[in-house]
Design a protein around this motif. Structure first.
Motif, PDB file in Angstrom:
ATOM      1  N   ASP A  64       0.851  -1.251   0.093  1.00 33.66           N
ATOM      2  CA  ASP A  64       0.003  -0.047  -0.124  1.00 33.66           C
ATOM      3  C   ASP A  64       0.817   1.123  -0.081  1.00 33.66           C
ATOM      4  O   ASP A  64       0.621   2.264  -0.660  1.00 33.66           O
ATOM      5  CB  ASP A  64      -0.900   0.055   1.126  1.00 33.66           C
ATOM      6  CG  ASP A  64      -2.064  -1.239   1.372  1.00 33.66           C
ATOM      7  OD1 ASP A  64      -2.181  -1.734  -0.054  1.00 33.66           O
ATOM      8  OD2 ASP A  64      -2.660  -1.151   2.191  1.00 33.66           O
ATOM      9  N   ASP A  65       1.913   1.344   0.876  1.00 32.26           N
ATOM     10  CA  ASP A  65       2.678   2.383   0.972  1.00 32.26           C
ATOM     11  C   ASP A  65       3.400   2.826  -0.367  1.00 32.26           C
ATOM     12  O   ASP A  65       3.676   3.796  -0.814  1.00 32.26           O
ATOM     13  CB  ASP A  65       3.777   2.248   2.050  1.00 32.26           C
ATOM     14  CG  ASP A  65       3.135   2.527   3.358  1.00 32.26           C
ATOM     15  OD1 ASP A  65       2.013   2.939   3.488  1.00 32.26           O
ATOM     16  OD2 ASP A  65       3.623   2.122   4.194  1.00 32.26           O
ATOM     17  N   GLU A  66       3.976   1.632  -1.043  1.00 40.72           N
ATOM     18  CA  GLU A  66       4.523   1.834  -2.282  1.00 40.72           C
ATOM     19  C   GLU A  66       3.907   2.450  -3.657  1.00 40.72           C
ATOM     20  O   GLU A  66       4.139   3.366  -4.280  1.00 40.72           O
ATOM     21  CB  GLU A  66       5.363   0.479  -2.980  1.00 40.72           C
ATOM     22  CG  GLU A  66       6.306   0.162  -1.904  1.00 40.72           C
ATOM     23  CD  GLU A  66       6.772  -1.473  -2.211  1.00 40.72           C
ATOM     24  OE1 GLU A  66       7.857  -1.959  -1.850  1.00 40.72           O
ATOM     25  OE2 GLU A  66       5.761  -2.257  -2.755  1.00 40.72           O
ATOM     26  N   ARG A  67       2.448   1.854  -3.407  1.00 39.93           N
ATOM     27  CA  ARG A  67       1.558   2.374  -4.401  1.00 39.93           C
ATOM     28  C   ARG A  67       1.582   4.077  -4.288  1.00 39.93           C
ATOM     29  O   ARG A  67       1.391   4.629  -5.207  1.00 39.93           O
ATOM     30  CB  ARG A  67       0.239   1.725  -4.405  1.00 39.93           C
ATOM     31  CG  ARG A  67       0.122   0.387  -5.184  1.00 39.93           C
ATOM     32  CD  ARG A  67      -1.333  -0.426  -4.836  1.00 39.93           C
ATOM     33  NE  ARG A  67      -2.179   0.390  -5.176  1.00 39.93           N
ATOM     34  CZ  ARG A  67      -3.541  -0.218  -4.933  1.00 39.93           C
ATOM     35  NH1 ARG A  67      -3.596  -1.125  -4.476  1.00 39.93           N
ATOM     36  NH2 ARG A  67      -4.546   0.794  -5.548  1.00 39.93           N
ATOM     37  N   VAL A  68       1.205   4.305  -3.077  1.00 44.82           N
ATOM     38  CA  VAL A  68       0.976   5.696  -2.751  1.00 44.82           C
ATOM     39  C   VAL A  68       2.208   6.605  -3.037  1.00 44.82           C
ATOM     40  O   VAL A  68       2.068   7.649  -3.490  1.00 44.82           O
ATOM     41  CB  VAL A  68       0.224   6.032  -1.302  1.00 44.82           C
ATOM     42  CG1 VAL A  68       0.388   7.353  -0.949  1.00 44.82           C
ATOM     43  CG2 VAL A  68      -1.049   5.466  -0.917  1.00 44.82           C
ATOM     44  N   ASP A  69       3.501   6.126  -2.557  1.00 44.89           N
ATOM     45  CA  ASP A  69       4.614   6.864  -2.505  1.00 44.89           C
ATOM     46  C   ASP A  69       4.981   6.925  -4.239  1.00 44.89           C
ATOM     47  O   ASP A  69       5.165   8.362  -4.449  1.00 44.89           O
ATOM     48  CB  ASP A  69       5.712   6.074  -2.036  1.00 44.89           C
ATOM     49  CG  ASP A  69       5.852   6.227  -0.363  1.00 44.89           C
ATOM     50  OD1 ASP A  69       4.772   7.025   0.093  1.00 44.89           O
ATOM     51  OD2 ASP A  69       6.322   5.324   0.250  1.00 44.89           O
ATOM     52  N   LEU A  70       4.498   6.050  -4.955  1.00 48.99           N
ATOM     53  CA  LEU A  70       4.813   6.348  -6.318  1.00 48.99           C
ATOM     54  C   LEU A  70       3.876   7.186  -7.063  1.00 48.99           C
ATOM     55  O   LEU A  70       4.282   7.817  -7.944  1.00 48.99           O
ATOM     56  CB  LEU A  70       5.234   4.699  -7.057  1.00 48.99           C
ATOM     57  CG  LEU A  70       6.329   3.813  -6.564  1.00 48.99           C
ATOM     58  CD1 LEU A  70       6.077   2.373  -6.963  1.00 48.99           C
ATOM     59  CD2 LEU A  70       7.685   4.475  -7.015  1.00 48.99           C
ATOM     60  N   ARG A  71       2.858   7.031  -6.645  1.00 50.97           N
ATOM     61  CA  ARG A  71       1.732   7.918  -7.180  1.00 50.97           C
ATOM     62  C   ARG A  71       2.182   9.136  -6.885  1.00 50.97           C
ATOM     63  O   ARG A  71       2.082  10.020  -7.812  1.00 50.97           O
ATOM     64  CB  ARG A  71       0.479   7.268  -6.571  1.00 50.97           C
ATOM     65  CG  ARG A  71      -0.719   8.369  -6.929  1.00 50.97           C
ATOM     66  CD  ARG A  71      -1.671   8.211  -5.956  1.00 50.97           C
ATOM     67  NE  ARG A  71      -1.572   8.955  -4.800  1.00 50.97           N
ATOM     68  CZ  ARG A  71      -2.161   9.285  -3.791  1.00 50.97           C
ATOM     69  NH1 ARG A  71      -3.060   8.496  -3.601  1.00 50.97           N
ATOM     70  NH2 ARG A  71      -1.752   9.794  -2.694  1.00 50.97           N
ATOM     71  N   ASP A  72       2.347   9.629  -5.634  1.00 48.29           N
ATOM     72  CA  ASP A  72       2.779  11.001  -5.426  1.00 48.29           C
ATOM     73  C   ASP A  72       4.032  11.458  -6.397  1.00 48.29           C
ATOM     74  O   ASP A  72       4.250  12.576  -6.608  1.00 48.29           O
ATOM     75  CB  ASP A  72       2.863  11.128  -3.930  1.00 48.29           C
ATOM     76  CG  ASP A  72       1.599  11.004  -3.111  1.00 48.29           C
ATOM     77  OD1 ASP A  72       0.952  10.992  -3.935  1.00 48.29           O
ATOM     78  OD2 ASP A  72       1.795  10.625  -1.682  1.00 48.29           O
ATOM     79  N   VAL A  73       4.955  10.585  -6.463  1.00 51.39           N
ATOM     80  CA  VAL A  73       6.115  10.838  -7.346  1.00 51.39           C
ATOM     81  C   VAL A  73       5.743  11.244  -8.791  1.00 51.39           C
ATOM     82  O   VAL A  73       5.929  12.403  -9.402  1.00 51.39           O
ATOM     83  CB  VAL A  73       7.139   9.711  -7.440  1.00 51.39           C
ATOM     84  CG1 VAL A  73       8.102  10.017  -8.528  1.00 51.39           C
ATOM     85  CG2 VAL A  73       7.994   9.808  -6.227  1.00 51.39           C
ATOM     86  N   LEU A  74       4.835  10.260  -9.160  1.00 50.90           N
ATOM     87  CA  LEU A  74       4.241  10.621 -10.735  1.00 50.90           C
ATOM     88  C   LEU A  74       3.441  11.871 -10.679  1.00 50.90           C
ATOM     89  O   LEU A  74       3.640  12.744 -11.497  1.00 50.90           O
ATOM     90  CB  LEU A  74       3.408   9.332 -10.878  1.00 50.90           C
ATOM     91  CG  LEU A  74       2.611   9.393 -12.287  1.00 50.90           C
ATOM     92  CD1 LEU A  74       3.397   9.557 -13.448  1.00 50.90           C
ATOM     93  CD2 LEU A  74       1.469   8.194 -12.463  1.00 50.90           C
ATOM     94  N   LEU A  75       2.473  12.191  -9.840  1.00 46.88           N
ATOM     95  CA  LEU A  75       1.687  13.390  -9.912  1.00 46.88           C
ATOM     96  C   LEU A  75       2.429  14.574  -9.680  1.00 46.88           C
ATOM     97  O   LEU A  75       2.102  15.455 -10.378  1.00 46.88           O
ATOM     98  CB  LEU A  75       0.661  13.169  -8.568  1.00 46.88           C
ATOM     99  CG  LEU A  75      -0.469  12.104  -8.988  1.00 46.88           C
ATOM    100  CD1 LEU A  75      -1.441  12.029  -7.819  1.00 46.88           C
ATOM    101  CD2 LEU A  75      -1.283  12.525 -10.348  1.00 46.88           C
ATOM    102  N   ALA A  76       3.625  14.640  -8.959  1.00 42.91           N
ATOM    103  CA  ALA A  76       4.263  15.685  -8.979  1.00 42.91           C
ATOM    104  C   ALA A  76       4.913  16.211 -10.288  1.00 42.91           C
ATOM    105  O   ALA A  76       5.224  17.139 -10.685  1.00 42.91           O
ATOM    106  CB  ALA A  76       5.469  15.752  -7.882  1.00 42.91           C
ATOM    107  N   THR A  77       5.512  15.007 -10.960  1.00 42.99           N
ATOM    108  CA  THR A  77       6.024  15.228 -12.165  1.00 42.99           C
ATOM    109  C   THR A  77       5.103  15.438 -13.388  1.00 42.99           C
ATOM    110  O   THR A  77       5.217  16.423 -14.086  1.00 42.99           O
ATOM    111  CB  THR A  77       6.858  13.951 -12.764  1.00 42.99           C
ATOM    112  OG1 THR A  77       7.789  13.675 -11.564  1.00 42.99           O
ATOM    113  CG2 THR A  77       7.730  14.340 -13.948  1.00 42.99           C
TER     114      THR A  77
END
Length: 307
Positions: free
Chosen positions: A59-72
């Motif tokens: 769950d944490d990996e999905r959220v962390d990667l999502r946030d990296v993606l959305l920032a970019t």
């Protein structure tokens, strides 16, 4: 919740998740994947899908990667479609709302399929998620081969009438063409994205598909096909797709197979540091590795090394 999303169309790759040899998420490589894909001229991106090995992420990996993606994507002005593949309705609703608040341009919804839920339960799940994020657009993913869930165009159109923010359908029926045509004739007419690595892309384009959602390791080829087709160079689009077809048709014999092949392509190009897929995973044999290298040699002019 407001909807400032642009119309979704064109090439929308599903992003892979790089891992190191020990199976840990390689965030630096993920940054590189995102930056490269955005630089190819795509119209949007999607995460996490089957190509992302979503079912192997915490769950944490999905959220962390999502946030990296959305920032970019926010910095580049490219829409990011965030997928919600969770089986439990209460979890899917929470995931979708959280993604909407985080800045998703749309929600991709994979209907529940474990243990064969009843059709009315599947429809209720779709409606609950759509209503929770309204008016944010929802892309309904129809992938019967992977999920066993059967949703015909009439059922999808009925759902769209009840939930107007259900605006798009990702079609991975085999073949997808008749489904795409039927969606275009429903009330409301529903734009379709074709998945399945674009295996049937020419037929989908003839039938008016709004876009294609392949993997991301050779995005440039899909962008070239899309631009040729919509620029009036149909013969060039068909010729390029025909050259790709022997490779894609082999890899699409299994989801784990194409994920492994695309990871190796990305590693060979320098997009990611290692071609690791999380276990349990499909291992490429020597001939399949040779095929990847032959593919990269054949398309070297369009798929140069990244670094």
């Amino acid at each position: 919740m407001t909807d400032n999303s642009p119309r979704l169309t064109g090439v929308s790759p599903v992003l892979e998740v790089p891992f190191d040899p020990a199976g840990r998420v390689d965030v630096d490589s993920f940054h590189r994947v995102v930056a490269h894909v955005l630089g190819t001229g795509v119209d949007s991106v999607m995460f996490p899908g089957y190509a992302s090995e979503f079912h192997k992420l915490t769950d944490d990996e999905r959220v962390d990667l999502r946030d990296v993606l959305l920032a970019t994507t926010s910095a580049h002005g490219v829409p990011a479609i965030i997928s919600v593949p969770d089986h439990a309705t209460v979890v899917a609703v929470r995931r979708a709302v959280d993604a909407a608040h985080a800045g998703a341009a749309a929600i991709n919804l994979l209907p529940p399929h474990l243990l064969g839920p009843a059709p009315d339960a599947v429809r209720a799940h779709i409606g609950a998620v759509a209503d929770a994020v309204a008016p944010l657009p929802v892309v309904l993913q129809v992938a019967p081969a992977q999920t066993g869930t059967s949703l015909d165009p009439a059922v999808v159109a009925a759902l769209a009438r009840r939930h107007p923010n259900l605006r798009y359908v990702k079609v991975e029926a085999v073949p997808p063409g008749p489904f795409i045509t039927a969606l275009g004739a429903t009330d409301p007419a529903l734009p379709a994205f074709v998945g399945y690595a674009g295996l049937h892309l020419p037929d989908a384009l003839r039938r008016g598909a709004a876009g294609v959602q392949p993997g991301c390791s050779f995005t440039e080829l899909y962008v070239a096909i899309w631009r040729h087709w919509h620029g009036g160079a149909v013969d060039e689009a068909l010729a390029l797709h025909t050259r790709m077809l022997p490779y894609v048709s082999y890899w699409m014999q299994g989801v784990e197979l194409i994920v492994a092949a695309e990871k190796l392509i990305s590693a060979r190009r320098g997009l990611i540091d290692h071609p690791t897929c999380r276990d349990p995973a499909r291992r490429l044999d020597a001939e399949e590795v040779t095929t990847v290298d032959r593919f990269l040699a054949e398309f070297a002019d369009l798929l140069p090394p990244v670094r």
